[in-house]
Design an enzyme around this catalytic site. Structure first.
Site, PDB file in Angstrom:
ATOM      1  CG  ASN A  69      -0.370  -0.189   2.532  1.00 31.14           C
ATOM      2  OD1 ASN A  69       0.526  -1.005   2.712  1.00 31.14           O
ATOM      3  ND2 ASN A  69      -0.860   0.543   3.513  1.00 31.14           N
ATOM      4  CD  GLU A  71      -1.392   5.110   4.760  1.00 36.44           C
ATOM      5  OE1 GLU A  71      -2.081   4.236   5.293  1.00 36.44           O
ATOM      6  OE2 GLU A  71      -0.766   5.980   5.424  1.00 36.44           O
ATOM      7  CG  ASN A  72      -1.275  11.534  -1.595  1.00 37.85           C
ATOM      8  OD1 ASN A  72      -1.840  12.548  -1.187  1.00 37.85           O
ATOM      9  ND2 ASN A  72      -0.405  11.534  -2.578  1.00 37.85           N
ATOM     10  CB  ALA A  73      -0.858  14.388   2.611  1.00 38.08           C
ATOM     11  CB  CYS A  80      -5.304  -1.127  -1.860  1.00 35.89           C
ATOM     12  SG  CYS A  80      -6.611  -0.170  -1.073  1.00 35.89           S
ATOM     13  CD  GLU A  82      -5.394  -5.774  -1.442  1.00 33.56           C
ATOM     14  OE1 GLU A  82      -6.055  -6.276  -0.522  1.00 33.56           O
ATOM     15  OE2 GLU A  82      -4.957  -4.602  -1.399  1.00 33.56           O
TER      16      GLU A  82
END
Length: 165
Positions: A69, A71-73, A80, A82
Site C-alpha cells: 500500500n 498512502e498520500n496526505a 492499496c 492489491e
C-alpha cells in the site's frame, strides 16, 4: 449474522496441502505467494495509518508480482497493495491471475477492501483463491466469488465501440 471462516496456520503442512488441493495451487506456489506478500509489507508507505499491507499474485502463466500500500496526505488518493500488484502485472502483459495473497500486521486476517475486490474481479475468474494472511502466519482462503457475490466483470459489459450513440 456472523459468518465463520476456517483459519489455518501457514506452518501446518497438512492444512496447506488441503488448501492447495481445494484451490488448484501447488505447495510451492502457496509458499511463494505467502513469502512475497509478507515481504511486500516492508515496502509499504503508510505514514498516516501505520497499517502495512502486502500483496502477491501469480498469473496463469506462473509469473509473480508483489505490491504494498502507498498512502498520500490526501487520503483517498492512496493505493492499496492489491491494486499495486495488479497494476504491475497488467503493465507487464499479464491479465489473467491464478491466485491472490494479502498479508497484514493484524489478526485475524484482513480481506481486500471493496474497491480492490472489484479491481481483482477485472483480472480473475470468480473461482480464483484469495489467501489472506495475518501477523501470526495464520490464513483464511476464499474464492473471489465468496468475497464479491453477485458481481459483474468485463464479460457483462458490451465490447468497446459496440454501442450506438
Amino acid at each position: 449474522m456472523s459468518l465463520q471462516y476456517e483459519k489455518h496456520s501457514a506452518n501446518d503442512a497438512d492444512a496447506v496441502k488441503k488448501t492447495c488441493s481445494k484451490y488448484g495451487l501447488t505447495t510451492e506456489e502457496f509458499s511463494e505467494l505467502h513469502q512475497r506478500a509478507v515481504a511486500a509489507k516492508s515496502t509499504a508507505y503508510c505514514p498516516y495509518s501505520q497499517f502495512r499491507v502486502g500483496s502477491a499474485i501469480i498469473s496463469i502463466n506462473g509469473v509473480y508480482f508483489s505490491g504494498a500500500n502507498v498512502e498520500n496526505a490526501s487520503y483517498p488518493v492512496g493505493t492499496c497493495a492489491e491494486r499495486v500488484a495488479f497494476g504491475k502485472a497488467v503493465t507487464e502483459g499479464q491479465r489473467k491471475m491464478k491466485a491472490v495473497a494479502v498479508s497484514t500486521d493484524i489478526t485475524p486476517p484482513a480481506s481486500p477492501c471493496g474497491m480492490c475486490r472489484q479491481f481483482i474481479r477485472e483480472f480473475c475468474d470468480l473461482s480464483v483463491p484469495i489467501i489472506m494472511f495475518d501477523k501470526n502466519d495464520d490464513y483464511i482462503a476464499l474464492h473471489l466469488e465468496q468475497l464479491l457475490p453477485l458481481s459483474f466483470g468485463p464479460e457483462a459489459l458490451p465490447p468497446p465501440g459496440s454501442r450506438s450513440a
